[in-house]
Design an enzyme around this catalytic site. Structure first.
Site, PDB file in Angstrom:
ATOM      1  N   ARG A  95      -0.908  -0.604   8.226  1.00  0.00           N
ATOM      2  CA  ARG A  95      -1.120  -0.248   6.820  1.00  0.00           C
ATOM      3  C   ARG A  95      -1.190  -1.506   5.959  1.00  0.00           C
ATOM      4  NH1 ARG A  95       5.063   1.881   5.556  1.00  0.00           N
ATOM      5  NH2 ARG A  95       5.780  -0.044   4.574  1.00  0.00           N
ATOM      6  N   GLY A  96      -1.323  -1.313   4.651  1.00  0.00           N
ATOM      7  CA  GLY A  96      -1.159  -2.386   3.664  1.00  0.00           C
ATOM      8  C   GLY A  96      -2.042  -3.594   3.904  1.00  0.00           C
ATOM      9  N   GLU A  97      -1.414  -4.749   3.950  1.00  0.00           N
ATOM     10  CA  GLU A  97      -2.177  -5.995   4.068  1.00  0.00           C
ATOM     11  C   GLU A  97      -1.766  -6.812   5.295  1.00  0.00           C
ATOM     12  OE1 GLU A  97      -3.140  -8.085   0.583  1.00  0.00           O
ATOM     13  OE2 GLU A  97      -3.073 -10.060   1.527  1.00  0.00           O
ATOM     14  N   ASP A  98      -0.468  -7.018   5.458  1.00  0.00           N
ATOM     15  CA  ASP A  98      -0.064  -7.954   6.515  1.00  0.00           C
ATOM     16  C   ASP A  98      -0.107  -7.314   7.904  1.00  0.00           C
ATOM     17  OD1 ASP A  98       0.860 -10.634   7.167  1.00  0.00           O
ATOM     18  OD2 ASP A  98       2.706  -9.646   7.782  1.00  0.00           O
ATOM     19  N   SER A  99       0.411  -6.089   8.043  1.00  0.00           N
ATOM     20  CA  SER A  99       0.353  -5.454   9.380  1.00  0.00           C
ATOM     21  C   SER A  99      -1.104  -5.185   9.749  1.00  0.00           C
ATOM     22  CB  SER A  99       1.189  -4.170   9.432  1.00  0.00           C
ATOM     23  OG  SER A  99       0.776  -3.244   8.465  1.00  0.00           O
ATOM     24  N   ASP A 129       4.031  -7.708  -0.019  1.00  0.00           N
ATOM     25  CA  ASP A 129       4.038  -8.907  -0.867  1.00  0.00           C
ATOM     26  C   ASP A 129       4.975  -9.969  -0.282  1.00  0.00           C
ATOM     27  OD1 ASP A 129       2.578  -7.662  -3.387  1.00  0.00           O
ATOM     28  OD2 ASP A 129       4.079  -6.230  -2.716  1.00  0.00           O
TER      29      ASP A 129
HETATM   30  O1  TRH Z   1       4.698  -2.584   3.534  1.00  0.00           O
HETATM   31  P1  TRH Z   1       3.250  -2.529   3.171  1.00  0.00           P
HETATM   32  O2  TRH Z   1       2.756  -1.231   2.815  1.00  0.00           O
HETATM   33  O3  TRH Z   1       3.025  -3.515   2.005  1.00  0.00           O
HETATM   34  C1  TRH Z   1       2.141  -3.618   0.949  1.00  0.00           C
HETATM   35  C2  TRH Z   1       2.848  -3.354  -0.339  1.00  0.00           C
HETATM   36  O4  TRH Z   1       3.008  -1.983  -0.510  1.00  0.00           O
HETATM   37  C3  TRH Z   1       2.084  -3.921  -1.466  1.00  0.00           C
HETATM   38  O5  TRH Z   1       2.619  -3.576  -2.713  1.00  0.00           O
HETATM   39  C4  TRH Z   1       0.649  -3.511  -1.367  1.00  0.00           C
HETATM   40  O6  TRH Z   1      -0.016  -4.044  -2.406  1.00  0.00           O
HETATM   41  C5  TRH Z   1       0.135  -3.998  -0.040  1.00  0.00           C
HETATM   42  O7  TRH Z   1       0.851  -3.355   1.004  1.00  0.00           O
HETATM   43  C6  TRH Z   1      -1.335  -3.805   0.132  1.00  0.00           C
HETATM   44  O8  TRH Z   1       2.401  -3.094   4.409  1.00  0.00           O
HETATM   45  P2  TRH Z   1       2.186  -4.535   5.018  1.00  0.00           P
HETATM   46  O9  TRH Z   1       1.340  -5.360   4.119  1.00  0.00           O
HETATM   47  O10 TRH Z   1       1.710  -4.329   6.368  1.00  0.00           O
HETATM   48  O11 TRH Z   1       3.628  -5.209   5.087  1.00  0.00           O
HETATM   49  C7  TRH Z   1       4.587  -4.880   6.035  1.00  0.00           C
HETATM   50  C8  TRH Z   1       5.348  -6.119   6.455  1.00  0.00           C
HETATM   51  O12 TRH Z   1       6.465  -5.754   7.237  1.00  0.00           O
HETATM   52  C9  TRH Z   1       4.498  -7.046   7.327  1.00  0.00           C
HETATM   53  O13 TRH Z   1       4.773  -8.405   6.993  1.00  0.00           O
HETATM   54  C10 TRH Z   1       5.022  -6.791   8.729  1.00  0.00           C
HETATM   55  C11 TRH Z   1       6.464  -6.515   8.427  1.00  0.00           C
HETATM   56  N1  TRH Z   1       7.215  -5.784   9.462  1.00  0.00           N
HETATM   57  C12 TRH Z   1       8.230  -6.461  10.114  1.00  0.00           C
HETATM   58  O14 TRH Z   1       8.466  -7.646   9.873  1.00  0.00           O
HETATM   59  N2  TRH Z   1       8.956  -5.761  11.038  1.00  0.00           N
HETATM   60  C13 TRH Z   1       8.707  -4.476  11.364  1.00  0.00           C
HETATM   61  O15 TRH Z   1       9.419  -3.909  12.227  1.00  0.00           O
HETATM   62  C14 TRH Z   1       7.622  -3.818  10.696  1.00  0.00           C
HETATM   63  C15 TRH Z   1       7.307  -2.393  11.044  1.00  0.00           C
HETATM   64  C16 TRH Z   1       6.914  -4.502   9.736  1.00  0.00           C
END
Ligand code: TRH
Length: 388
Positions: free
Chosen positions: A276-280, A21
């Site tokens: 995983r999730g949305e952004d990565s 988020d």
């Molecule tokens: O962390 P996530 O699992 O996030 C989410 C939340 O759980 C949310 O509640 C859920 O609804 C959603 O997933 C679908 O995964 P995500 O989305 O990939 O977010 C991780 C963030 O962390 C992303 O912006 C990348 C960042 N990141 C860094 O900035 N540095 C790092 O070293 C890493 C490993 C990740």
């Protein structure tokens, strides 16, 4: 923090869990500011989580400015003297503070109010994107990021692909990446894999494949939940930044979490990214390399429909053989089926060149709905003109 300036975009974000988020809203806030010259205030309820991906942030400061974005701690009660700017974004249905809603209700010219939803490849969003919902005399619009022409598009910075191509044009960047982080220097035929997932029982099965791989494999794991699933084979001392473990063809190295730019560089440096999730998930697609998605698990396995909607879209231009293997790889990983996962991994070894090629052209296909930030700006401007 100026509380009464009318030009602002106010983005509200609650950190439900993990980093998605705040990862998405932080990225959006910076893009609106940098590329569209919009002044942005980002309100976040959990600054400590935010700091993990923005190390310069000071969680003890209720208000600060980074990269031209004003960041405010969304504390309770919310400041009574706050006045909305021109656009208010409620990220992921986080529900605005009651006094914020009341202030908006009392205004003759309230801001454009948008609810930014989670990303999905499901086609039902085409009929819902941009729909209004009345809240007394206010209108809230639903904004759905997505992969189709009728969706709100995807978060993607203007110069991102040029930066990625420049990085990937020379093996020196991977070498430098390793050197800067005290990792072993890359070997010529080494397959680099990044691993950023939730806990998953099938991870050990993938590791078994990698131990016996024909060429060396380097698995880079940022600190986080994935390591919990590997603790039966990795000693505690390995499961921390700087940790290293070698067996058979496999070398594992554990990294600290970095800022988002550093994470992009990790994705660009790897041949295969597990995300995983949305952004990565999206950043791995922008890295233009084969990837595997650990989707955020939902109740009653609702996430599997979302997963299948994505893999169907993602594999549309692939040969039928590759399409089936990729779909099954994603499914077996998310259903934690070790034997099926291993079979699909083995099948992919022969299909790798086609997958690499497809991964390179996929970002353009994925961007059928355009760029989310630019879509938001256009949408907001249109609503502001209508209400003027
Ligand atoms: O962390 P996530 O699992 O996030 C989410 C939340 O759980 C949310 O509640 C859920 O609804 C959603 O997933 C679908 O995964 P995500 O989305 O990939 O977010 C991780 C963030 O962390 C992303 O912006 C990348 C960042 N990141 C860094 O900035 N540095 C790092 O070293 C890493 C490993 C990740």
């Amino acid at each position: 923090m100026p509380l009464t300036t009318s030009a602002y975009w106010d983005i509200f974000c609650t950190v439900v869990d993990n980093y998605g988020d705040i990862g998405v809203t932080w990225r959006l806030a910076r893009q609106l500011s940098r590329e569209f010259q919009q002044p942005v205030r980002l309100w976040v309820d959990n600054l400590s989580s935010f700091q993990r991906l923005c190390p310069t942030l000071d969680p003890s400061q209720p208000s600060q400015q980074i990269d031209n974005v004003l960041i405010g701690h969304w504390d309770t009660p919310f400041p009574a003297d706050w006045q909305p700017g021109k656009v208010v974004i409620e990220a992921f249905a986080c529900e605005l503070p009651a006094n914020v809603q009341q202030t908006m209700l009392n205004m003759a010219n309230p801001p454009v109010w948008l609810n930014l939803d989670y990303l999905t490849a499901e086609s039902w969003i085409d009929g819902c994107h941009g729909l209004p919902s009345r809240q007394q005399h206010l209108t809230r619009y639903f904004f759905f990021p997505g992969f189709s022409e009728k969706s709100g598009g995807l978060l993607c910075e203007n110069n991102l692909f040029a930066k990625r191509d420049q990085w990937q044009s020379s093996p020196d960047h991977r070498r430098q990446f390793c050197q800067d982080r005290d990792l072993l220097p890359p070997q010529a035929d080494e397959l680099f894999i990044s691993l950023f997932t939730y806990e998953n029982k099938a991870l050990l099965a993938l590791l078994e494949c990698w131990l016996q791989h024909q060429t060396p494999i380097r698995c880079l794991i940022p600190m986080g939940k994935a390591l919990n699933s590997l603790r039966t084979i990795l000693p505690d001392a390995v499961c921390q930044p700087g940790g290293r473990w070698q067996q058979g063809s496999l070398t594992i190295e554990v990294l600290p979490m970095t800022d988002q730019d550093g994470y992009d560089q990790l994705l660009w440096s790897c041949d295969f990214n597990i995300v995983r999730g949305e952004d990565s998930f999206l950043r791995a697609q922008w890295a233009a390399r084969p990837f595997l998605w650990h989707i955020y698990p939902q109740e009653e396995a609702a996430h599997l429909e979302k997963l299948q909607a994505f893999t169907a879209r993602y594999s549309q231009k692939m040969s039928p053989e590759l399409a089936v293997t990729v779909q099954q790889l994603f499914l077996s990983f998310n259903q934690e089926q070790p034997a099926e996962l291993q079979q699909n991994w083995e099948k992919l070894q022969k299909q790798w060149p086609e997958w690499q090629q497809q991964s390179h052209s996929w970002p353009q296909t994925a961007l059928a709905g355009g760029n989310l930030a630019s879509q938001l700006v256009q949408f907001a401007e249109k609503q502001l003109k209508c209400s003027a």
